[in-house]
Design a protein around this motif. Structure first.
Motif, PDB file in Angstrom:
ATOM      1  N   ILE A   8       0.861  -1.146   0.000  1.00 41.43           N
ATOM      2  CA  ILE A   8       0.000   0.000   0.000  1.00 41.43           C
ATOM      3  C   ILE A   8       0.895   1.190   0.000  1.00 41.43           C
ATOM      4  O   ILE A   8       1.534   1.446   0.972  1.00 41.43           O
ATOM      5  N   PRO A   9       1.055   1.966  -1.083  1.00 42.54           N
ATOM      6  CA  PRO A   9       1.996   3.026  -1.077  1.00 42.54           C
ATOM      7  C   PRO A   9       1.658   3.945   0.014  1.00 42.54           C
ATOM      8  O   PRO A   9       0.554   4.299   0.183  1.00 42.54           O
ATOM      9  N   ALA A  10       2.522   4.328   0.739  1.00 48.22           N
ATOM     10  CA  ALA A  10       2.270   5.193   1.803  1.00 48.22           C
ATOM     11  C   ALA A  10       1.748   6.397   1.185  1.00 48.22           C
ATOM     12  O   ALA A  10       2.217   6.905   0.262  1.00 48.22           O
ATOM     13  N   THR A  11       0.710   6.499   1.618  1.00 54.19           N
ATOM     14  CA  THR A  11      -0.168   7.326   0.952  1.00 54.19           C
ATOM     15  C   THR A  11       0.124   8.680   1.232  1.00 54.19           C
ATOM     16  O   THR A  11      -0.598   9.444   1.210  1.00 54.19           O
ATOM     17  N   GLU A 274      13.738  -5.841  -2.175  1.00 52.51           N
ATOM     18  CA  GLU A 274      14.642  -6.540  -1.267  1.00 52.51           C
ATOM     19  C   GLU A 274      13.925  -7.375  -0.217  1.00 52.51           C
ATOM     20  O   GLU A 274      14.306  -8.519   0.043  1.00 52.51           O
ATOM     21  N   VAL A 275      12.901  -6.803   0.421  1.00 50.00           N
ATOM     22  CA  VAL A 275      12.253  -7.509   1.526  1.00 50.00           C
ATOM     23  C   VAL A 275      10.815  -7.897   1.232  1.00 50.00           C
ATOM     24  O   VAL A 275      10.153  -8.514   2.060  1.00 50.00           O
ATOM     25  N   GLY A 276      10.310  -7.521   0.057  1.00 52.41           N
ATOM     26  CA  GLY A 276       8.965  -7.908  -0.335  1.00 52.41           C
ATOM     27  C   GLY A 276       7.919  -6.880   0.064  1.00 52.41           C
ATOM     28  O   GLY A 276       8.143  -6.049   0.945  1.00 52.41           O
ATOM     29  N   PRO A 277       6.758  -6.935  -0.592  1.00 48.41           N
ATOM     30  CA  PRO A 277       5.722  -5.935  -0.357  1.00 48.41           C
ATOM     31  C   PRO A 277       5.107  -5.972   1.033  1.00 48.41           C
ATOM     32  O   PRO A 277       4.723  -4.944   1.571  1.00 48.41           O
ATOM     33  N   MET A 282       4.567  -2.026   5.692  1.00 46.25           N
ATOM     34  CA  MET A 282       4.445  -1.700   7.109  1.00 46.25           C
ATOM     35  C   MET A 282       4.796  -0.248   7.395  1.00 46.25           C
ATOM     36  O   MET A 282       4.410   0.292   8.445  1.00 46.25           O
ATOM     37  N   VAL A 283       5.480   0.401   6.465  1.00 39.45           N
ATOM     38  CA  VAL A 283       5.803   1.817   6.647  1.00 39.45           C
ATOM     39  C   VAL A 283       4.531   2.643   6.795  1.00 39.45           C
ATOM     40  O   VAL A 283       4.522   3.695   7.459  1.00 39.45           O
TER      41      VAL A 283
END
Length: 327
Positions: A8-11, A274-277, A282-283
């Motif tokens: 979820i792109p940090a919106t 690198e660490v996956g979506p 989580m950001v």
């Protein structure tokens, strides 16, 4: 700031969030061992959280001297410039299909021009802390819309419970039991509409740009460029040219674009690769916390008990809507 099968792109950053879903448009992996990034992913994750969390403060500072459309235009110009430089260095090719450019224009409107402008207008009348918390409702909107628009996203008890919990959290933030007294309705509504705009754009991108053949960086840079063009056409119609360029608000707008829209996108996609979506998304849950801390500590904004409590409930609901049952 980010889509159901992608982070979820940090919106914001405001969120979110800013380009087509990485998993839908990421370029094919190159053969051979991948080069390990010089900076640990945890440090880049923390940097991304801080950049997007402080974006709401930067918007507030920018609107002290410039009209909201001017803040958004400056933001998009700076962000586009950063990605343009990276594209030149990496010798990325722009999309060639007119159809792709058409879809990118729609994506730029819903993921950049509209939400960025709405947040800027909202912060004329609401605190940056409230804007940051409203941004955290994007996963809730996304879950509700995906159940309607994406047939593969089936409702589960956990996700429906998350949606209801998130809604209760929003009511807590807004002080519903007090009759929403002291709340600026128009500003809050614009912030919530901005948060709704992101998942509308993500779903559109997921339906139209998957498998376009262009790299993620090329699509992102092109999308930001189109968003800049849209604001360049609209801004002169609703604003007058600024008579001066105060240092602090000007630097805030440049930082908002160069860091919050340009560098942040590069950090986000690097984390996804690198660490996956799942980890990268989580950001989203750190942004309102940082936005609230920044607004209170730097801008001296007032905070009643229901704002942080409601924000935690919103984040808990958002986390439930994004959860998946393990196989």
């Amino acid at each position: 700031m980010s889509a159901p099968t992608a982070p979820i792109p940090a919106t914001e950053p405001s969120a979110s969030p800013v380009a087509p879903p990485p998993s839908a448009n990421a370029p094919a992996a190159a053969s051979g061992p991948a080069r390990r990034p010089a900076l640990d992913w945890r440090l880049r994750f923390a940097a991304l959280s801080l950049i997007w969390g402080f974006s709401f403060l930067l918007i507030k500072v920018g609107t002290d001297a410039y009209a909201p459309f001017q803040v958004t235009l400056g933001r998009l110009l700076s962000g586009t410039a950063v990605l343009a430089v990276v594209m030149v260095v990496k010798r990325e090719r722009l999309p060639r299909s007119a159809r792709t450019w058409g879809h990118l224009a729609v994506a730029a409107f819903f993921l950049n021009a509209l939400p960025f402008s709405l947040f800027a207008y909202a912060e004329l009348s609401i605190p940056s802390t409230l804007a940051g918390i409203c941004n955290a409702t994007s996963p809730l909107w996304g879950m509700a819309l995906s159940l309607v628009a994406l047939s593969e996203d089936r409702p589960t008890r956990r996700r429906v419970a998350g949606l209801g919990l998130g809604f209760l959290g929003v009511l807590t933030v807004l002080g519903a039991w007090q009759g929403f007294s002291g709340l600026d309705f128009s500003g809050t509504a614009m912030a919530l509409l901005a948060s709704l705009s992101y998942p509308v754009g993500w779903i559109y991108v997921r339906r139209t740009l998957a498998g376009s053949g262009a790299s993620t960086l090329a699509l992102t840079g092109s999308q930001l460029f189109l968003g800049t063009v849209q604001l360049a056409l609209v801004t002169p119609l609703f604003t007058t040219a600024p008579g001066s360029f105060p240092v602090v608000p000007t630097l805030a707008v440049v930082a908002l674009g160069a860091l919050g829209t340009g560098l942040a996108v590069l950090l986000q996609y690097g984390l996804v690769n690198e660490v996956g979506p799942t980890t990268a998304q989580m950001v989203t849950y750190f942004i309102p916390v940082i936005a609230t801390a920044a607004g209170v500590a730097v801008l001296g904004e007032q905070l009643s008990w229901n704002t942080p409590v409601g924000a935690l409930v919103v984040l808990a609901g958002a986390a439930l809507t994004q959860s998946r049952r393990r196989a």
